[in-house]
Scaffold this motif. Sequence first.
Motif, short mmCIF file in Angstrom:
data_model
loop_
_atom_site.label_atom_id
_atom_site.label_comp_id
_atom_site.label_asym_id
_atom_site.label_seq_id
_atom_site.Cartn_x
_atom_site.Cartn_y
_atom_site.Cartn_z
N ASN A 319 1.17 -1.36 -0.08
CA ASN A 319 -0.26 -0.03 -0.13
C ASN A 319 1.10 1.38 0.05
O ASN A 319 1.41 1.74 0.94
N THR A 320 1.01 1.80 -1.08
CA THR A 320 2.10 3.08 -1.21
C THR A 320 1.55 4.41 -0.49
O THR A 320 2.60 4.67 0.35
N THR A 321 0.16 4.44 -0.45
CA THR A 321 -0.39 5.52 0.41
C THR A 321 -0.26 5.11 1.52
O THR A 321 1.04 6.33 2.53
N ASN A 322 0.28 4.23 2.53
CA ASN A 322 0.56 4.02 3.63
C ASN A 322 1.90 4.60 4.11
O ASN A 322 2.14 4.92 5.07
N THR A 323 2.30 3.62 3.20
CA THR A 323 3.92 3.27 3.37
C THR A 323 5.04 4.75 3.31
O THR A 323 5.55 5.36 4.11
N LYS A 324 4.55 5.42 2.48
CA LYS A 324 4.20 6.93 2.55
C LYS A 324 3.96 7.54 3.57
O LYS A 324 4.79 9.11 4.07
N LEU A 325 3.18 7.68 3.79
CA LEU A 325 2.78 8.44 4.98
C LEU A 325 3.23 7.67 6.45
O LEU A 325 3.62 9.24 7.04
#
Lengths: 456, 305
Positions: A319-325
């Motif tokens: 999950n790139t969103t969570n990873t970046k956040l």
Amino acid sequence: MADGVEKVRIDTAGALRDAAITALLAFGLFLPLIGFQTVTNIRNELVLTTRWPLLFSIVAIVGVARLAYSFFFAPWLAQRRLRPVAVTPPAWRGFVGKWFVPFAIGFVIVYPAIVIASLGFGGALKWVDNFGIQILIYVMLGWGLNIVVGLAGLLDLGYVAFYAVGAYAYALLAKEFGFSFWILLPLAGVMSSFWGILLGFPVLRLRGDYLAIVTLAFGEIIRIVLVNWVDLTNGYAGISGIPRPSFFGIPFNADDDGFAATFGLAFSPIYRTIFLYYLILALAFLTAFVTVRLRRLPVGRAWEALREDEIACRSLGINTTNTKLTAFGMGAMFAGFAGSFFAARQGFISPESFTFLESATILSIVVLGGMGSQIGVAIAAIVMIGGTEIMRELDFLKQIFGESFDPTQYRMLLFGFAMVIIMVLRPRGLVSTRDPSVFLKERKAISADLVKEGHG
Amino acid sequence: MEVFLQQLINGITLGSIYGLIAIGYTMVFGIIGMVNFAHGDVFMVAAFVALVAFLILTTWLGVSSIAVALFIVLIVAMLFTSLVNWIIERLAYRPLRGSFRLAPLISAIGMSIFLSNFVQVSQGPRNKAIPPMVQGEFVLFTQNDYAVTLSFKQLIIWGVTAVLLVCFWYLVAKTRLGRAQRACEQDQKMAALVGVNVDQTISMTFVIAAALAAVAGTMYLMYYGVVSFSDGFVPGVKAFTAAVLGGIGSLPGAVIGGLLIGLIETMWSAYFSIDYKDVAAFSVLAITLIFLPQGLFGRPDVEKV
């Protein structure tokens, strides 16, 4: 031809011609802004004065430097290129690589003692404060930003915003409600982290340079709000009289219940400085330790995978969103810690301390150090911040260049110049090899040529 | 209505200056894919060169005709700033071509810090104010005791910008250099294979960008009559915003983006809060990038795996 090394021939006429052209270019370059100076005269009008001697000495220096380059440096470079490359690195490299980190940690722990032993209490204050604490703040900020830029590959030019949030959170809450430093430190981290996630959320789709510019915009917006929201932040005037941290409840002052009196010592301001030094050292180690451990967790691996290839990452179900956040939030949290430490150390904060230049400095420390390398970041912080701090100590230059010469003026000039030079000479930073967190049988450093980063 | 018209005039003036700087960002980004962070400071250096040239002409050489002085100042600033940017490209960016993506950006940030501090050290940290170069204005009409005016200096800025844009358009669209530039923008390797000198073309791009920034710098000095070493950063970021808004890589987009940013800024100052006018510009930047990353006139960025 004896050992396969060819003598490099020097083209004298060509070197002289190059030097002349360089000097001519330098003359053209420096004529308007060094040859002439605009000065305001007594009648408040702007008039021109000339500085021909200065202009011509600079032109001469540039020409001679170019000549020296073609006579000495260029042949040396060419010769080095001809020499066969050693396949196995020399033995001392392995030794240094093995013992450098324990030695460095030992050194920073005993550093205040060394300084006090050699300079006494009065002389040591400056060295612990200006060099020790100042550099450690940047080491910590660099390690914090390293999570965002070096591990997750997200280019952040507005990191100072979270530093500012931490500093203002501590300053305002400590002044208004009288909370102690130890309560506010985690609170400031949480608040900065919250802002990191808040600002990170809308910009997740952006990549590379675009992300850098938007984070820069956010950083500037936060600064402008700090300047203009006078009711809360007191604007440009800043907040002064911020409570200082105490030694687990014992304040650092000359009173009877102060630190010195409690421990039966003579009062000296250096106890507080030493306490602050170990505090920021502990915070910096915490940052490093958390980063090292996180790299072994799934989230840390996801960060590094994201840095290397976002599309591959997404197709593997990360999950790139969570990873970046998480990267944004984690980086911002450490900035918040550093910010509250900064406010507590200075006792005064104003928006002036949180300009874009700070963000640029921190980012440059991370990139110059070699992104992702913690040792590299620490070395870059020491070189860049220590280097500019040392410029304050060069008073002896006044004897050479005259009384009006002020070395501190040239700090940022040389800082910018050093950034360009280091980038040109070592575009991948000082420590450019990668230390893998997953490996088969044997741990090997990954050469810089094999990695790409900063594109996601 | 009258306030609106006046702000429209002011906004177009400011927008012309932003547009001229924005072209430099967009051209450099188009050709080597790099945000030239130092471009705002190149603009500031140009304003200082214009200041020095103007003082030499008026106080030393006694040129009394403002039109002549302004023309010479413009030429000198363009020539010198082009030289500066050419050297910067050679020293700080060219060695990093083909290196990893962050390296030129950091180098450009270093160059930006270097340039502003160079001017601070060499010319002093104080604001440099000159007496107004051009005075006088047309009163367009008066309503409710509010005169809507168009000053001569605003007219000069409009005129110079328009003339330069036509020259610039001709250069890019019709000349050999412009063709080479567009070719390099599409595919450097292919352009090199068909005989375009890529290095030289990139150098010329920096030269043209600097010349336009020099015009903007001279106009800025003439319009405000004051310049300081730190004046490069904010106009630089706003011009970059303009380039992004118009679609980075698109030349007409840069000009229209510049005008839009100028208008947004002046309207915001007039109707909302002058303190937060920079916030308006930066918010536009963030909103554009988030919702319309390719800008108004840009090509969408297609990612190939």
